[in-house]
Structures are given as C-alpha cells and as structure tokens.
Design a protein around this motif. Structure first.
Motif, mmCIF file in Angstrom:
data_model
loop_
_atom_site.group_PDB
_atom_site.id
_atom_site.type_symbol
_atom_site.label_atom_id
_atom_site.label_comp_id
_atom_site.label_asym_id
_atom_site.label_seq_id
_atom_site.Cartn_x
_atom_site.Cartn_y
_atom_site.Cartn_z
ATOM 1 N N HIS A 1 -19.531 -7.806 -8.400
ATOM 2 C CA HIS A 1 -20.626 -8.322 -9.220
ATOM 3 C C HIS A 1 -21.177 -9.647 -8.702
ATOM 4 C CE1 HIS A 1 -17.323 -10.774 -10.818
ATOM 5 N NE2 HIS A 1 -18.250 -11.586 -11.264
ATOM 6 N N PHE A 2 -20.350 -10.411 -7.974
ATOM 7 C CA PHE A 2 -20.808 -11.726 -7.513
ATOM 8 C C PHE A 2 -21.551 -11.665 -6.183
ATOM 9 C CE2 PHE A 2 -16.349 -11.121 -6.238
ATOM 10 C CZ PHE A 2 -16.441 -11.234 -4.859
ATOM 11 N N HIS A 3 -21.584 -10.471 -5.553
ATOM 12 C CA HIS A 3 -22.212 -10.354 -4.232
ATOM 13 C C HIS A 3 -23.693 -10.736 -4.295
ATOM 14 C CE1 HIS A 3 -22.987 -8.848 -0.194
ATOM 15 N NE2 HIS A 3 -23.988 -8.136 -0.684
ATOM 16 N N HIS A 4 -24.417 -10.152 -5.247
ATOM 17 C CA HIS A 4 -25.847 -10.432 -5.351
ATOM 18 C C HIS A 4 -26.094 -11.868 -5.807
ATOM 19 C CE1 HIS A 4 -26.763 -6.309 -4.489
ATOM 20 N NE2 HIS A 4 -26.084 -5.866 -5.546
ATOM 21 N N GLN B 1 -30.467 -17.875 -1.084
ATOM 22 C CA GLN B 1 -31.915 -17.784 -0.893
ATOM 23 C C GLN B 1 -32.638 -18.915 -1.622
ATOM 24 O OE1 GLN B 1 -32.663 -13.780 -2.205
ATOM 25 N NE2 GLN B 1 -31.971 -12.851 -0.276
ATOM 26 N N ARG B 2 -32.194 -19.199 -2.861
ATOM 27 C CA ARG B 2 -32.828 -20.288 -3.622
ATOM 28 C C ARG B 2 -32.608 -21.630 -2.926
ATOM 29 N NH1 ARG B 2 -30.573 -22.656 -8.534
ATOM 30 N NH2 ARG B 2 -29.446 -20.706 -8.848
ATOM 31 N N VAL C 1 -30.471 -26.646 -6.936
ATOM 32 C CA VAL C 1 -29.163 -26.151 -7.379
ATOM 33 C C VAL C 1 -28.394 -27.271 -8.071
ATOM 34 C CG1 VAL C 1 -29.025 -24.413 -5.573
ATOM 35 C CG2 VAL C 1 -28.072 -26.672 -5.150
ATOM 36 N N SER C 2 -27.587 -26.878 -9.041
ATOM 37 C CA SER C 2 -26.781 -27.841 -9.786
ATOM 38 C C SER C 2 -25.528 -28.198 -8.990
ATOM 39 C CB SER C 2 -26.372 -27.237 -11.135
ATOM 40 O OG SER C 2 -25.554 -26.099 -10.918
ATOM 41 N N ASP C 3 -24.756 -29.133 -9.512
ATOM 42 C CA ASP C 3 -23.522 -29.534 -8.825
ATOM 43 C C ASP C 3 -22.563 -28.357 -8.664
ATOM 44 O OD1 ASP C 3 -24.277 -32.109 -8.364
ATOM 45 O OD2 ASP C 3 -22.693 -33.051 -9.552
ATOM 46 N N TYR C 4 -22.388 -27.562 -9.736
ATOM 47 C CA TYR C 4 -21.417 -26.470 -9.614
ATOM 48 C C TYR C 4 -21.928 -25.394 -8.653
ATOM 49 C CZ TYR C 4 -23.638 -22.857 -12.598
ATOM 50 O OH TYR C 4 -24.461 -21.905 -13.119
ATOM 51 N N MET D 1 -23.830 -26.048 -5.987
ATOM 52 C CA MET D 1 -23.613 -26.606 -4.655
ATOM 53 C C MET D 1 -22.159 -26.404 -4.232
ATOM 54 S SD MET D 1 -25.154 -28.221 -2.128
ATOM 55 C CE MET D 1 -26.498 -29.275 -2.681
ATOM 56 N N LEU D 2 -21.250 -26.599 -5.167
ATOM 57 C CA LEU D 2 -19.839 -26.359 -4.874
ATOM 58 C C LEU D 2 -19.595 -24.884 -4.563
ATOM 59 C CD1 LEU D 2 -17.653 -28.472 -7.325
ATOM 60 C CD2 LEU D 2 -17.629 -28.529 -4.840
ATOM 61 N N GLU D 3 -20.261 -23.998 -5.294
ATOM 62 C CA GLU D 3 -20.128 -22.572 -5.002
ATOM 63 C C GLU D 3 -20.530 -22.276 -3.559
ATOM 64 O OE1 GLU D 3 -21.005 -19.371 -8.010
ATOM 65 O OE2 GLU D 3 -22.233 -21.000 -8.818
ATOM 66 N N LEU D 4 -21.626 -22.853 -3.119
ATOM 67 C CA LEU D 4 -22.098 -22.620 -1.752
ATOM 68 C C LEU D 4 -21.043 -23.043 -0.725
ATOM 69 C CD1 LEU D 4 -25.775 -23.848 -2.189
ATOM 70 C CD2 LEU D 4 -25.090 -21.531 -1.545
ATOM 71 N N VAL D 5 -20.364 -24.133 -1.012
ATOM 72 C CA VAL D 5 -19.301 -24.592 -0.117
ATOM 73 C C VAL D 5 -18.098 -23.649 -0.177
ATOM 74 C CG1 VAL D 5 -17.676 -26.474 0.375
ATOM 75 C CG2 VAL D 5 -20.032 -27.004 -0.306
ATOM 76 N N LEU D 6 -17.767 -23.214 -1.392
ATOM 77 C CA LEU D 6 -16.573 -22.391 -1.588
ATOM 78 C C LEU D 6 -16.741 -20.953 -1.095
ATOM 79 C CD1 LEU D 6 -15.576 -23.614 -5.173
ATOM 80 C CD2 LEU D 6 -14.502 -24.238 -3.006
#
Length: 248
Positions: free
Chosen positions: A28-31, A38-39, A48-51, A53-58
C-alpha cells in the motif's frame, strides 16, 4: 479425477478470477512513495512536511516497509527534522525501528548539510558572507546535546582559512585552553579569530564563565598580535554576539 480430488478446494482451482500465485500484491505504501518523490521533485522541499522529508530519507534505509510511523516516532522523540538528523547515534538507536541502516542514512544527511554549508564560507571574506557563516555555525552546532567550542581562523584579509573544533564538553561546560588556541592559530598563520560555541539549553546568553574564558583567550591572542573579531554563542533558535553585546 473425482470432483472431490486433491486440488478441488484450493483457491487457484475454485476461484476462476484469482491472480496467478506468482503475481504479488503491490504494498500500500508503494504509490505513496512515488507520489511523495514526485511532489518533492516538482514543487521543491517546501512542499513537504518534516515527517515527509524524513520519509524520503528513510526510503533508502527501509525499502520494503511503511516508514511513516518511524518518521513520526523520531519527530516525537527529538522535535524537528534538524534535531533528528543531529541526534547522537546512541539516542537514535533508542527508537524502535531505527537500526544501523536508518542511523547511517540520517548521519549521511547531517554530514552532507554540514559540508555544503561549510563550502559556502570557507576561503571567502567573512565580512561579505557573515550571514552564511552564522548559518553554517547553526547547522553544525545548534542541535548538539553537549557544548562544542569551534574556532574560525582568518587571514590578513579576513578570509576564512580554517574552521576547527577545539574542544567538546558536557551539557553546560566545555574546557578551552587559551595557549592551545593561540598555538593553533600560529601554526595556521592566522591573523584573526572568531570563537563560536553552543548552548545545548537553547539560551545563547553568555555565562560569566563564557565571559571569563573569552577574556583569557583575548589576552593570550593580543600577546602574539592576534585579533579576536567576535565570540558567538549559538542557541537552538537564536545566537548572541559578544561584539554586539559590548563584551569584546
């Protein structure tokens, strides 16, 4: 073979529209990952919010799991994005799910931020890049949990020729030895210094110990012809300049 044979009740045999066993369902998290990337690329980091941005790193550290819960856990523990990437590895490891790969990615981001900020001020006149110099100091020091004392060494044209950590201390004290400060300045053939240290409490107001230590360094520097341009105390949200406060 009789209708009640071995394979009659398996999903593949009984459900005519079932997908082949080799086709796996997309997580479910793939899309979500695709949309977030993309955003970020289309609208920039402010979108993007702080969380997020952290997701992008993680994403790189945890490629096959939803990382939103971990991102929010890290923010709940440390406060904001900067505080998360600046946190010591030992404290990051206390958060469930923050293993070696996660910690490594966060520390890579922190190191990249420091290196980029440093490249913008090194070998440039501090008079024309003072704002960037302070941004660099804040990036490197504002979120540290212990005191750090740095020295910025300048040449005769007030160009930054070196930036070095002189000492590390505790949450409210860092030992600094004026003789060592002067010795290093002479080794680098520096003509002037800017002293910088942080207050983990967040309040950049100089303490009496800060004032006494600065005067000791100033006396030692004057003895060999060195100039102390300023001593800046970095807090989490603000900084204090000894020069502006009339303490130098």
């Amino acid at each position: 073979m009789p209708s009640g044979g071995l394979f009659a009740d398996t999903p593949a045999a009984s459900d005519a529209g079932a997908a082949p066993a080799s086709v796996q369902e997309v997580p479910h998290f793939h899309h979500h990952r695709q949309r977030l990337r993309q955003r970020f690329l289309a609208a920039g980091p402010d979108s993007v919010s702080d969380y997020e941005m952290l997701e992008l790193v993680l994403f790189r550290a945890i490629p096959r799991r939803d990382v939103k819960p971990l991102a929010k856990q890290l923010l709940a523990r440390f406060g904001d994005f900067n505080a998360v990437i600046s946190a010591p590895p030992s404290r990051l490891a206390e958060v469930t799910g923050a293993g070696e790969a996660v910690i490594c990615e966060l520390k890579i981001v922190e190191a990249a931020a420091h290196r980029l900020a440093r490249s913008r001020v090194l070998h440039r006149p501090v008079i024309t890049s003072w704002g960037q110099l302070m941004d660099y100091c804040k990036t490197a020091m504002a979120h540290r949990e212990t005191e750090q004392f740095r020295i910025l060494f300048l040449d005769r044209k007030n160009v930054l020729i070196a930036d070095e950590e002189q000492a590390r201390g505790t949450v409210d004290h860092v030992p600094v030895y004026p003789r060592e400060v002067v010795k290093r300045a002479l080794e680098l053939n520096a003509s002037a210094l800017i002293l910088v240290h942080n207050h983990p409490s967040g309040d950049p107001t100089p303490s009496q110990a800060d004032i006494d230590m600065t005067r000791q360094i100033e006396r030692a520097a004057k003895a060999v012809g060195l100039v102390i341009h300023d001593h800046v105390v970095v807090g989490k949200q603000a900084d204090a300049s000894f020069r502006s406060l009339g303490l130098l």
